[in-house]
Design an enzyme around this catalytic site. Structure first.
Site, PDB file in Angstrom:
ATOM      1  N   LYS A   1       0.598  -1.140  -0.120  1.00  0.00           N
ATOM      2  CA  LYS A   1      -0.095  -0.342   0.204  1.00  0.00           C
ATOM      3  C   LYS A   1       0.763   1.181   0.103  1.00  0.00           C
ATOM      4  O   LYS A   1       0.471   2.296  -0.607  1.00  0.00           O
ATOM      5  CB  LYS A   1      -0.974   0.090   1.250  1.00  0.00           C
ATOM      6  CG  LYS A   1      -2.305  -0.462   1.051  1.00  0.00           C
ATOM      7  CD  LYS A   1      -3.214   0.074   0.185  1.00  0.00           C
ATOM      8  CE  LYS A   1      -3.952  -0.451  -0.969  1.00  0.00           C
ATOM      9  NZ  LYS A   1      -4.661  -1.807  -1.014  1.00  0.00           N
ATOM     10  N   PHE A   2       1.991   1.251   0.784  1.00  0.00           N
ATOM     11  CA  PHE A   2       3.082   2.272   0.737  1.00  0.00           C
ATOM     12  C   PHE A   2       3.591   2.472  -0.535  1.00  0.00           C
ATOM     13  O   PHE A   2       3.693   3.458  -1.166  1.00  0.00           O
ATOM     14  CB  PHE A   2       3.765   2.475   1.896  1.00  0.00           C
ATOM     15  CG  PHE A   2       4.858   3.506   1.960  1.00  0.00           C
ATOM     16  CD1 PHE A   2       4.366   4.900   1.769  1.00  0.00           C
ATOM     17  CD2 PHE A   2       6.285   3.113   1.828  1.00  0.00           C
ATOM     18  CE1 PHE A   2       5.253   6.002   1.674  1.00  0.00           C
ATOM     19  CE2 PHE A   2       7.190   4.119   1.541  1.00  0.00           C
ATOM     20  CZ  PHE A   2       6.919   5.349   1.773  1.00  0.00           C
ATOM     21  N   TRP A   3       4.497   1.425  -0.883  1.00  0.00           N
ATOM     22  CA  TRP A   3       5.406   1.351  -1.828  1.00  0.00           C
ATOM     23  C   TRP A   3       4.681   1.724  -3.234  1.00  0.00           C
ATOM     24  O   TRP A   3       5.389   2.030  -4.153  1.00  0.00           O
ATOM     25  CB  TRP A   3       6.334   0.158  -1.874  1.00  0.00           C
ATOM     26  CG  TRP A   3       7.517   0.325  -0.590  1.00  0.00           C
ATOM     27  CD1 TRP A   3       7.691  -0.320   0.513  1.00  0.00           C
ATOM     28  CD2 TRP A   3       8.574   1.251  -0.849  1.00  0.00           C
ATOM     29  NE1 TRP A   3       8.647   0.229   1.032  1.00  0.00           N
ATOM     30  CE2 TRP A   3       9.163   1.081   0.442  1.00  0.00           C
ATOM     31  CE3 TRP A   3       8.883   2.195  -1.751  1.00  0.00           C
ATOM     32  CZ2 TRP A   3      10.438   2.125   0.686  1.00  0.00           C
ATOM     33  CZ3 TRP A   3      10.052   3.014  -1.490  1.00  0.00           C
ATOM     34  CH2 TRP A   3      10.750   2.943  -0.171  1.00  0.00           C
TER      35      TRP A   3
ATOM     36  N   LEU B   1      17.169   2.404   9.319  1.00  0.00           N
ATOM     37  CA  LEU B   1      15.561   2.422   9.734  1.00  0.00           C
ATOM     38  C   LEU B   1      15.228   1.419  10.728  1.00  0.00           C
ATOM     39  O   LEU B   1      15.494   0.415  10.706  1.00  0.00           O
ATOM     40  CB  LEU B   1      14.840   2.213   8.419  1.00  0.00           C
ATOM     41  CG  LEU B   1      13.205   2.106   8.475  1.00  0.00           C
ATOM     42  CD1 LEU B   1      12.557   3.212   9.061  1.00  0.00           C
ATOM     43  CD2 LEU B   1      12.513   1.544   7.255  1.00  0.00           C
TER      44      LEU B   1
ATOM     45  N   ALA C   1       6.675   3.396   9.916  1.00  0.00           N
ATOM     46  CA  ALA C   1       7.815   3.467   8.696  1.00  0.00           C
ATOM     47  C   ALA C   1       7.630   4.165   7.506  1.00  0.00           C
ATOM     48  O   ALA C   1       8.244   4.737   7.366  1.00  0.00           O
ATOM     49  CB  ALA C   1       8.339   1.952   8.384  1.00  0.00           C
TER      50      ALA C   1
ATOM     51  N   LEU D   1      26.577   0.160   4.217  1.00  0.00           N
ATOM     52  CA  LEU D   1      27.075  -0.476   5.627  1.00  0.00           C
ATOM     53  C   LEU D   1      25.747  -1.029   6.282  1.00  0.00           C
ATOM     54  O   LEU D   1      24.887  -0.633   6.132  1.00  0.00           O
ATOM     55  CB  LEU D   1      27.546   0.670   6.599  1.00  0.00           C
ATOM     56  CG  LEU D   1      28.819   1.581   6.052  1.00  0.00           C
ATOM     57  CD1 LEU D   1      29.213   2.635   6.599  1.00  0.00           C
ATOM     58  CD2 LEU D   1      29.827   0.423   5.696  1.00  0.00           C
TER      59      LEU D   1
HETATM   60  C1  YNC Z   1      12.506  -1.745   4.990  1.00  0.00           C
HETATM   61  N1  YNC Z   1      13.484  -2.275   5.566  1.00  0.00           N
HETATM   62  O1  YNC Z   1       6.873  -2.942   3.192  1.00  0.00           O
HETATM   63  P1  YNC Z   1       4.273  -1.571   2.287  1.00  0.00           P
HETATM   64  S1  YNC Z   1      16.930  -1.676   6.022  1.00  0.00           S
HETATM   65  C2  YNC Z   1      11.680  -0.160   3.423  1.00  0.00           C
HETATM   66  N2  YNC Z   1      12.717  -0.661   3.910  1.00  0.00           N
HETATM   67  O2  YNC Z   1       5.200  -0.731   3.257  1.00  0.00           O
HETATM   68  P2  YNC Z   1       5.203  -0.444   9.388  1.00  0.00           P
HETATM   69  C3  YNC Z   1      10.219  -1.315   4.613  1.00  0.00           C
HETATM   70  N3  YNC Z   1      10.289  -0.250   3.758  1.00  0.00           N
HETATM   71  O3  YNC Z   1       4.647  -3.042   1.940  1.00  0.00           O
HETATM   72  P3  YNC Z   1       7.236  -1.819  10.717  1.00  0.00           P
HETATM   73  C4  YNC Z   1      11.096  -2.036   5.342  1.00  0.00           C
HETATM   74  N4  YNC Z   1      10.622  -2.828   6.112  1.00  0.00           N
HETATM   75  O4  YNC Z   1       2.634  -1.579   2.981  1.00  0.00           O
HETATM   76  C5  YNC Z   1       9.203  -2.471   5.965  1.00  0.00           C
HETATM   77  N5  YNC Z   1       8.979  -1.662   5.008  1.00  0.00           N
HETATM   78  O5  YNC Z   1       4.127  -0.767   1.006  1.00  0.00           O
HETATM   79  C6  YNC Z   1       7.674  -1.306   4.629  1.00  0.00           C
HETATM   80  N6  YNC Z   1      12.829  -3.683  11.873  1.00  0.00           N
HETATM   81  O6  YNC Z   1       5.488  -0.088   7.929  1.00  0.00           O
HETATM   82  C7  YNC Z   1       6.731  -2.423   4.404  1.00  0.00           C
HETATM   83  N7  YNC Z   1      15.760  -2.236   9.674  1.00  0.00           N
HETATM   84  O7  YNC Z   1       5.777   0.725  10.290  1.00  0.00           O
HETATM   85  C8  YNC Z   1       5.413  -1.582   4.370  1.00  0.00           C
HETATM   86  O8  YNC Z   1       6.351  -1.688   9.692  1.00  0.00           O
HETATM   87  C9  YNC Z   1       5.488  -0.517   5.668  1.00  0.00           C
HETATM   88  O9  YNC Z   1       6.565  -1.344  12.146  1.00  0.00           O
HETATM   89  C10 YNC Z   1       5.154  -1.143   7.020  1.00  0.00           C
HETATM   90  O10 YNC Z   1       8.526  -1.151  10.691  1.00  0.00           O
HETATM   91  C11 YNC Z   1       9.564  -1.557   9.631  1.00  0.00           C
HETATM   92  O11 YNC Z   1      17.469   0.690   7.030  1.00  0.00           O
HETATM   93  C12 YNC Z   1      10.803  -1.417  10.425  1.00  0.00           C
HETATM   94  O12 YNC Z   1      14.921  -4.326   9.764  1.00  0.00           O
HETATM   95  C13 YNC Z   1      11.832  -1.990   9.236  1.00  0.00           C
HETATM   96  O13 YNC Z   1      12.713  -1.592  13.015  1.00  0.00           O
HETATM   97  C14 YNC Z   1      11.178  -0.229  10.744  1.00  0.00           C
HETATM   98  O14 YNC Z   1      10.205  -3.844  11.106  1.00  0.00           O
HETATM   99  C15 YNC Z   1      10.847  -2.390  11.782  1.00  0.00           C
HETATM  100  O15 YNC Z   1       7.691  -3.154  10.769  1.00  0.00           O
HETATM  101  C16 YNC Z   1      12.166  -2.526  12.327  1.00  0.00           C
HETATM  102  O16 YNC Z   1       3.777  -0.901   9.818  1.00  0.00           O
HETATM  103  C17 YNC Z   1      14.194  -4.082  12.507  1.00  0.00           C
HETATM  104  O17 YNC Z   1       6.904  -0.508   5.747  1.00  0.00           O
HETATM  105  C18 YNC Z   1      14.951  -3.236  11.733  1.00  0.00           C
HETATM  106  C19 YNC Z   1      15.123  -3.279  10.221  1.00  0.00           C
HETATM  107  C20 YNC Z   1      15.497  -2.074   8.239  1.00  0.00           C
HETATM  108  C21 YNC Z   1      16.924  -2.110   7.754  1.00  0.00           C
HETATM  109  C22 YNC Z   1      17.202   0.116   6.013  1.00  0.00           C
HETATM  110  C23 YNC Z   1      17.043   0.810   4.603  1.00  0.00           C
HETATM  111  C24 YNC Z   1      15.719   1.417   4.774  1.00  0.00           C
HETATM  112  C25 YNC Z   1      15.294   1.953   3.525  1.00  0.00           C
HETATM  113  C26 YNC Z   1      13.925   2.807   3.395  1.00  0.00           C
HETATM  114  C27 YNC Z   1      13.557   3.278   2.314  1.00  0.00           C
HETATM  115  C28 YNC Z   1      14.238   4.527   1.541  1.00  0.00           C
HETATM  116  C29 YNC Z   1      13.723   5.236   0.465  1.00  0.00           C
HETATM  117  C30 YNC Z   1      14.404   6.540   0.053  1.00  0.00           C
HETATM  118  C31 YNC Z   1      14.047   7.745   0.778  1.00  0.00           C
HETATM  119  C32 YNC Z   1      14.880   8.674   0.094  1.00  0.00           C
HETATM  120  C33 YNC Z   1      14.385   9.159  -1.109  1.00  0.00           C
HETATM  121  C34 YNC Z   1      15.050  10.454  -1.607  1.00  0.00           C
HETATM  122  C35 YNC Z   1      15.272  11.118  -2.340  1.00  0.00           C
HETATM  123 MG    MG Z   2       4.964   0.872  12.951  1.00  0.00          MG
END
Ligand code: YNC
Ligand code: MG
Length: 388
Positions: A3-5, A138, A150, A388
């Site tokens: 839904k977000f992506w 993140l 997120a 990293l």
């Molecule tokens: C993720 N890792 O799909 P949809 S990597 C991006 N990267 O959205 P909610 C992610 N999106 O599918 P939660 C993601 N993980 O419905 C989940 N999502 O469209 C998407 N884990 O959000 C997911 N750190 O808040 C869905 O989920 C939506 O409470 C759901 O939070 C997610 O740093 C998270 O693995 C990852 O802390 C924060 O699970 C949480 O689960 C958590 O309901 C443990 O979110 C740690 C963890 C991720 C490491 C990383 C890279 C992040 C990239 C983010 C995208 C950047 C885009 C570019 C931005 C700049 C643009 C310019 C110009």
């Molecule tokens: Mg959340």
């Protein structure tokens, strides 16, 4: 599904294989005056903070959030434990923006419960050098998961990146999102097999005993290549030349200048380590290897609490065969008491993984670009970028 992506300027699953779409930016930049000037709304119990990573207490808050809530393996046995010094390094490269180090706090208690960070980078995609943000760290506190926090954090970091007139980003994740430019495999080389087996990181192979396993992974006490030494400040120009020349062959790679090399590759104790080969005759720098230090917490083990892991970073071989260069990297990592040496199958790494007794891990790492379409997915070996 997503839904977000689905709302974001990224390659969508429905477009995979559609060769009619051009390579390059998906959306054009908008005038800066049209970028939203105020932060996105958070649920009212929470507030945005900008994290000053120069400040030790702030750095410790971020460190504590990540140490307790960041990435775990599928079986929840290990959790990344980036050190404070590492975070200070990773988040403050040349030209970094403090406004891209974004926290979410509980309004009442001021407790940090979420974080996301970006740093600026020039990344070349084929023939174009693009100004990008590298997005990393993140993290949402375990108690606040699945509340759609997120997406708000991603939109907020995007807004702050746009305010600096930057419109593209690169990031990696263990989860599949729309749409990876490539998917890489982690490989692991045991340095301390006994500990790795004791903590459940690896298992004794079939028809193997512990003593045969220890013998299998044994390494010499000192490096083999003559002229192999630690990189120093005076080597920055030569290493930059070597690296620029080498990275030119990959489809996606950083466009490093001397300032970048000084920051990202000059050795820092327990953060990043770099070695090179200086020809004993000509004093030319012919080869280079590097790794960064990313320990993991071992969850629920009586005997051990930390797994010391080295991660292969950038390596260049022009004279010393890559296999021998990386064997010397393993030798120094072992000497520094790392338990395991990890590498992705990016760049030319496949050429040494099997031979140097790396084994494939179960973790995959997906690479993504934001607002930049690549016509076709690339092979891991066409990727010259390590985040990293
Ligand atoms: C993720 N890792 O799909 P949809 S990597 C991006 N990267 O959205 P909610 C992610 N999106 O599918 P939660 C993601 N993980 O419905 C989940 N999502 O469209 C998407 N884990 O959000 C997911 N750190 O808040 C869905 O989920 C939506 O409470 C759901 O939070 C997610 O740093 C998270 O693995 C990852 O802390 C924060 O699970 C949480 O689960 C958590 O309901 C443990 O979110 C740690 C963890 C991720 C490491 C990383 C890279 C992040 C990239 C983010 C995208 C950047 C885009 C570019 C931005 C700049 C643009 C310019 C110009
Ligand atoms: Mg959340």
């Amino acid at each position: 599904q997503h839904k977000f992506w689905e709302t974001q300027p990224v390659g969508q699953f429905k477009d995979v294989g559609n060769s009619g779409l051009p390579e390059g930016p998906i959306e054009d930049p908008t005038p800066l005056s049209e970028v939203k000037q105020e932060p996105y709304n958070l649920p009212s119990l929470y507030e945005w903070v900008t994290c000053d990573m120069d400040n030790e207490e702030t750095c410790a808050e971020v460190y504590n959030l990540l140490t307790n809530n960041y990435v775990e393996d599928d079986e929840n046995m290990f959790r990344f434990n980036y050190s404070k010094e590492f975070l200070g390094w990773a988040l403050r490269p040349p030209g970094y923006f403090k406004s891209w180090h974004i926290g979410v706090k509980v309004r009442a208690s001021k407790k940090l419960v979420a974080f996301i960070a970006g740093v600026p980078a020039r990344i070349r995609v084929r023939n174009e050098v693009v100004s990008m943000a590298e997005i990393n760290f993140l993290c949402v506190h375990k108690k606040l998961r699945s509340k759609r926090l997120a997406p708000v954090m991603i939109k907020e970091v995007t807004r702050r990146v746009h305010l600096e007139n930057i419109w593209q980003a690169a990031y990696t994740a263990g989860v599949v999102l729309p749409t990876p430019i490539t998917t890489c495999q982690y490989w692991h080389r045991s340095l301390n097999p006994k500990k790795l087996i004791d903590v459940g990181f690896s298992r004794l192979g079939a028809r193997m005993t512990m003593s045969r396993t220890i013998k299998l992974y044994k390494l010499p006490d000192s490096t083999v290549t003559s002229g192999f030494r630690k990189m120093e400040l005076r080597d920055v120009p030569a290493v930059t030349r070597l690296l620029r020349e080498y990275l030119a062959q990959f489809v996606v790679a950083p466009d490093f200048d001397e300032n970048d090399v000084e920051h990202w590759l000059l050795p820092r104790e327990d953060v990043v380590d770099s070695y090179l080969v200086e020809s004993p005759e000509t004093h030319e720098v012919t080869d280079f290897c590097s790794f960064y230090a990313l320990p993991s917490s071992i969850l629920g083990n009586q005997n051990y609490s930390i797994l010391k892991a080295a991660y292969s970073y950038y390596n260049v071989s022009t004279k010393t065969p890559l296999l021998r260069l990386m064997n010397d990297a393993l030798i120094v990592a072992k000497k520094k008491d790392y338990d395991v040496f990890n590498a992705l199958d990016v760049m030319e790494n496949e050429a040494f993984l099997k031979e140097l007794k790396f084994g494939p891990g179960d973790g995959q790492l997906h690479y993504y670009l934001y607002n930049y379409r690549l016509q076709n997915a690339v092979k891991p070996s066409e990727l010259g970028l390590v985040l990293l």
